[in-house]
Design a protein around this motif. Structure first.
Motif, PDB file in Angstrom:
ATOM      1  N   SER A  14      14.284  -2.659   2.233  1.00 48.65           N
ATOM      2  CA  SER A  14      14.405  -2.554   3.683  1.00 48.65           C
ATOM      3  C   SER A  14      13.879  -1.199   4.114  1.00 48.65           C
ATOM      4  CB  SER A  14      15.865  -2.717   4.111  1.00 48.65           C
ATOM      5  OG  SER A  14      15.989  -2.668   5.533  1.00 48.65           O
ATOM      6  N   GLY A  15      13.313  -1.156   5.296  1.00 52.69           N
ATOM      7  CA  GLY A  15      12.744   0.088   5.810  1.00 52.69           C
ATOM      8  C   GLY A  15      11.404  -0.110   6.463  1.00 52.69           C
ATOM      9  N   GLY A  16      10.826  -1.299   6.267  1.00 51.68           N
ATOM     10  CA  GLY A  16       9.582  -1.635   6.940  1.00 51.68           C
ATOM     11  C   GLY A  16       8.424  -0.728   6.581  1.00 51.68           C
ATOM     12  N   PHE A  17       7.418  -0.781   7.420  1.00 52.67           N
ATOM     13  CA  PHE A  17       6.191  -0.016   7.201  1.00 52.67           C
ATOM     14  C   PHE A  17       6.451   1.490   7.098  1.00 52.67           C
ATOM     15  CE2 PHE A  17       2.462   2.220   8.998  1.00 52.67           C
ATOM     16  CZ  PHE A  17       1.496   1.836   8.084  1.00 52.67           C
ATOM     17  N   PRO A  18       7.258   2.084   7.995  1.00 50.83           N
ATOM     18  CA  PRO A  18       7.502   3.530   7.867  1.00 50.83           C
ATOM     19  C   PRO A  18       8.178   3.888   6.549  1.00 50.83           C
ATOM     20  CG  PRO A  18       8.159   2.768  10.049  1.00 50.83           C
ATOM     21  CD  PRO A  18       7.888   1.547   9.214  1.00 50.83           C
ATOM     22  N   PHE A  22       3.283  -4.008  21.426  1.00 55.58           N
ATOM     23  CA  PHE A  22       3.660  -5.313  20.908  1.00 55.58           C
ATOM     24  C   PHE A  22       2.837  -5.746  19.695  1.00 55.58           C
ATOM     25  CE2 PHE A  22       4.905  -5.624  25.487  1.00 55.58           C
ATOM     26  CZ  PHE A  22       6.271  -5.640  25.268  1.00 55.58           C
ATOM     27  N   ALA A  23       1.975  -4.878  19.216  1.00 60.03           N
ATOM     28  CA  ALA A  23       1.168  -5.198  18.036  1.00 60.03           C
ATOM     29  C   ALA A  23       0.804  -3.905  17.317  1.00 60.03           C
ATOM     30  CB  ALA A  23      -0.095  -5.958  18.429  1.00 60.03           C
ATOM     31  N   ASN A  24       0.489  -4.039  16.033  1.00 58.75           N
ATOM     32  CA  ASN A  24       0.010  -2.917  15.216  1.00 58.75           C
ATOM     33  C   ASN A  24       1.025  -1.779  15.081  1.00 58.75           C
ATOM     34  OD1 ASN A  24      -2.590  -4.188  14.897  1.00 58.75           O
ATOM     35  ND2 ASN A  24      -3.092  -3.509  16.973  1.00 58.75           N
ATOM     36  N   THR A  25       2.307  -2.125  15.055  1.00 58.12           N
ATOM     37  CA  THR A  25       3.339  -1.115  14.801  1.00 58.12           C
ATOM     38  C   THR A  25       3.868  -1.202  13.368  1.00 58.12           C
ATOM     39  OG1 THR A  25       5.212  -2.502  15.500  1.00 58.12           O
ATOM     40  CG2 THR A  25       4.065  -1.240  17.222  1.00 58.12           C
ATOM     41  N   GLY A  26       3.297  -2.110  12.578  1.00 52.29           N
ATOM     42  CA  GLY A  26       3.732  -2.255  11.191  1.00 52.29           C
ATOM     43  C   GLY A  26       4.919  -3.172  11.008  1.00 52.29           C
ATOM     44  N   SER A  27       5.248  -3.963  12.046  1.00 51.11           N
ATOM     45  CA  SER A  27       6.400  -4.876  11.969  1.00 51.11           C
ATOM     46  C   SER A  27       5.989  -6.263  12.448  1.00 51.11           C
ATOM     47  CB  SER A  27       7.572  -4.342  12.813  1.00 51.11           C
ATOM     48  OG  SER A  27       8.021  -3.103  12.322  1.00 51.11           O
ATOM     49  N   GLY A  28       5.102  -6.899  11.706  1.00 50.75           N
ATOM     50  CA  GLY A  28       4.579  -8.202  12.085  1.00 50.75           C
ATOM     51  C   GLY A  28       5.668  -9.246  12.264  1.00 50.75           C
ATOM     52  N   ILE A  29       5.552 -10.021  13.318  1.00 48.63           N
ATOM     53  CA  ILE A  29       6.584 -10.995  13.665  1.00 48.63           C
ATOM     54  C   ILE A  29       6.756 -12.057  12.580  1.00 48.63           C
ATOM     55  CG2 ILE A  29       5.046 -12.564  14.933  1.00 48.63           C
ATOM     56  CD1 ILE A  29       7.293 -12.831  17.027  1.00 48.63           C
ATOM     57  N   GLY A  30       5.689 -12.339  11.842  1.00 49.49           N
ATOM     58  CA  GLY A  30       5.769 -13.375  10.822  1.00 49.49           C
ATOM     59  C   GLY A  30       6.739 -13.042   9.707  1.00 49.49           C
ATOM     60  N   THR A  31       6.907 -11.754   9.419  1.00 48.91           N
ATOM     61  CA  THR A  31       7.807 -11.364   8.330  1.00 48.91           C
ATOM     62  C   THR A  31       9.262 -11.606   8.693  1.00 48.91           C
ATOM     63  OG1 THR A  31       6.233  -9.702   7.545  1.00 48.91           O
ATOM     64  CG2 THR A  31       8.524  -9.463   6.849  1.00 48.91           C
ATOM     65  N   MET A  32       9.689 -11.147   9.877  1.00 48.91           N
ATOM     66  CA  MET A  32      11.073 -11.381  10.289  1.00 48.91           C
ATOM     67  C   MET A  32      11.343 -12.867  10.506  1.00 48.91           C
ATOM     68  SD  MET A  32      14.129 -10.402  10.888  1.00 48.91           S
ATOM     69  CE  MET A  32      14.115  -8.613  10.976  1.00 48.91           C
ATOM     70  N   SER A  38       0.833  -1.198   0.000  1.00 49.41           N
ATOM     71  CA  SER A  38       0.000   0.000   0.000  1.00 49.41           C
ATOM     72  C   SER A  38       0.869   1.250   0.000  1.00 49.41           C
ATOM     73  CB  SER A  38      -0.946   0.004   1.206  1.00 49.41           C
ATOM     74  OG  SER A  38      -0.223   0.053   2.430  1.00 49.41           O
ATOM     75  N   GLY A  39       2.024   1.175   0.680  1.00 47.73           N
ATOM     76  CA  GLY A  39       2.955   2.300   0.678  1.00 47.73           C
ATOM     77  C   GLY A  39       3.560   2.517  -0.695  1.00 47.73           C
ATOM     78  N   LEU A  40       3.944   1.415  -1.348  1.00 46.42           N
ATOM     79  CA  LEU A  40       4.457   1.535  -2.719  1.00 46.42           C
ATOM     80  C   LEU A  40       3.426   2.215  -3.600  1.00 46.42           C
ATOM     81  CD1 LEU A  40       5.968  -2.040  -3.323  1.00 46.42           C
ATOM     82  CD2 LEU A  40       7.194   0.024  -2.619  1.00 46.42           C
ATOM     83  N   ALA A  41       2.192   1.735  -3.522  1.00 50.51           N
ATOM     84  CA  ALA A  41       1.128   2.277  -4.366  1.00 50.51           C
ATOM     85  C   ALA A  41       0.893   3.757  -4.083  1.00 50.51           C
ATOM     86  CB  ALA A  41      -0.160   1.480  -4.146  1.00 50.51           C
ATOM     87  N   LYS A  42       0.849   4.110  -2.810  1.00 52.54           N
ATOM     88  CA  LYS A  42       0.591   5.506  -2.429  1.00 52.54           C
ATOM     89  C   LYS A  42       1.626   6.442  -3.026  1.00 52.54           C
ATOM     90  CE  LYS A  42       1.775   7.084   1.630  1.00 52.54           C
ATOM     91  NZ  LYS A  42       1.830   7.355   3.097  1.00 52.54           N
ATOM     92  N   ALA A  87       8.057   2.200   3.692  1.00 53.75           N
ATOM     93  CA  ALA A  87       7.142   1.994   2.571  1.00 53.75           C
ATOM     94  C   ALA A  87       6.147   3.137   2.467  1.00 53.75           C
ATOM     95  CB  ALA A  87       6.413   0.664   2.724  1.00 53.75           C
ATOM     96  N   GLN A  88       5.586   3.511   3.604  1.00 53.81           N
ATOM     97  CA  GLN A  88       4.578   4.564   3.592  1.00 53.81           C
ATOM     98  C   GLN A  88       5.200   5.934   3.314  1.00 53.81           C
ATOM     99  OE1 GLN A  88       1.215   3.990   3.839  1.00 53.81           O
ATOM    100  NE2 GLN A  88       1.710   1.810   3.866  1.00 53.81           N
ATOM    101  N   GLY A  89       6.439   6.133   3.751  1.00 51.62           N
ATOM    102  CA  GLY A  89       7.096   7.417   3.568  1.00 51.62           C
ATOM    103  C   GLY A  89       7.871   7.542   2.273  1.00 51.62           C
ATOM    104  N   GLY A  90       7.952   6.472   1.499  1.00 59.37           N
ATOM    105  CA  GLY A  90       8.696   6.511   0.242  1.00 59.37           C
ATOM    106  C   GLY A  90      10.189   6.585   0.431  1.00 59.37           C
ATOM    107  N   THR A  91      10.673   6.036   1.554  1.00 54.79           N
ATOM    108  CA  THR A  91      12.104   6.137   1.879  1.00 54.79           C
ATOM    109  C   THR A  91      12.786   4.779   1.964  1.00 54.79           C
ATOM    110  OG1 THR A  91      11.607   6.171   4.261  1.00 54.79           O
ATOM    111  CG2 THR A  91      11.755   8.301   3.124  1.00 54.79           C
TER     112      THR A  91
END
Length: 296
Positions: free
Chosen positions: A122-126, A229-239, A14-18, A128-132
């Motif tokens: 690399s850069g995670g949710f922030p 511990f949840a909803n910070t954009g860094s789901g444990i399943g990915t790492m 969604s960050g890429l798309a935005k 992706a959403q920030g384009g950085t």
């Protein structure tokens, strides 16, 4: 290059798309989730009913799915991107998968007229959403040059680290061994401090202003002491998945990986106990063992 598609519209996609939309591209997108498609449409994207429809005539396609099997399906399937994109277009494999899977995809795309840019991020949710985001791109120079405007829309740093499929994924696997190990050491240090009666704020100030301070350490410790511990954009399943890839590559190349293997087990424990949590939830498992929690 104007027509782009994004396959996978979760936290990262969604960050890429935005940011592609913000940069003025005509962006189509596909995701299995109706809610994600609705959010994508609300930001100005063109929701598609299938991968084929999203990729129809696209000059570049970002693939942000979870694993190699999914990547193969959306790129190589009968209704996949390679069969529907504009001739000469490029698939940007931004998902993190096994290096050998990227090689398999690249080999299978030979003769299709569609190029592969193996470029995990690399850069995670922030980021992706920030384009950085940081991109680790592997493809011939001319292919990178053609896709660079779209890549620059989502990334602050583009590293051209090779020309062959699999090289981007290999660098990402090396990076994740380090990040996973830093996270895991931070989890353990925070519990040691909690058991000893140290305040979380004191620990954070010392860590963040010392040689140990870095984005990984600071982010992990701040979330721990704020009990996020949840909803910070860094789901444990990915790492957890990424460390599995790192360990698989190490096994293939016969490289001993003591730190990464320990981190893998810490994340395995965290994912087993808190499958819907974020990376920092691993700390809770250790806290529960010793009976102490670190608060700000």
């Amino acid at each position: 290059m104007k027509r782009i598609c994004v396959i996978g519209l979760g936290d990262m996609g969604s960050g890429l798309a935005k940011n592609l939309i913000k940069a003025g591209f005509d962006v189509a997108g596909f995701d299995l989730s109706p809610d994600r498609l609705a959010a994508f449409e609300a930001m100005g994207g063109r929701p598609a009913a299938s991968v084929a429809q999203a990729g129809d005539g696209a000059e570049a396609a970002f693939v942000m799915v979870m694993n190699g099997d999914q990547a193969k399906a959306v790129i190589l399937g009968a209704d996949g991107l390679a069969a529907h994109m504009a001739p000469g277009g490029s698939v940007l494999l931004t998902a993190t998968i096994r290096p050998r899977e990227a090689v398999e995809i690249g080999n299978a795309m030979d003769g299709t007229g569609i190029h592969l840019i193996d470029t995990p991020v690399s850069g995670g949710f922030p980021g992706a959403q920030g384009g950085t985001l940081t991109m680790m791109a592997s493809a011939p120079d001319a292919i990178i040059a053609q896709a660079r405007p779209a890549m620059e829309a989502v990334s602050a740093t583009i590293h051209h680290i090779g020309t062959e499929p699999g090289m981007g994924q290999t660098v990402k696997a090396c990076l994740q061994t380090l990040i996973g190990s830093i996270f895991s050491a931070t989890f353990e240090a925070s519990v040691l401090a909690a058991k000893a009666g140290v305040k979380g704020e004191h620990l954070f100030k010392v860590f963040s202003t010392s040689g140990a301070g870095c984005g990984c350490t600071n982010t992990a410790l701040e979330n721990i002491i704020d009990r996020k511990f949840a909803n910070t954009g860094s789901g444990i399943g990915t790492m957890h998945k990424d460390l599995t890839i790192s360990m698989d590559l190490a096994e293939e190349l016969e490289v001993p990986m003591q730190m990464a293997s320990t981190a893998m087990q810490i994340f395995h424990a965290g994912k087993s106990k808190y499958p819907d949590g974020d990376n920092w939830a691993c700390t809770r498992v250790i806290e529960e063992i010793v009976g102490a929690e670190l608060h700000r």
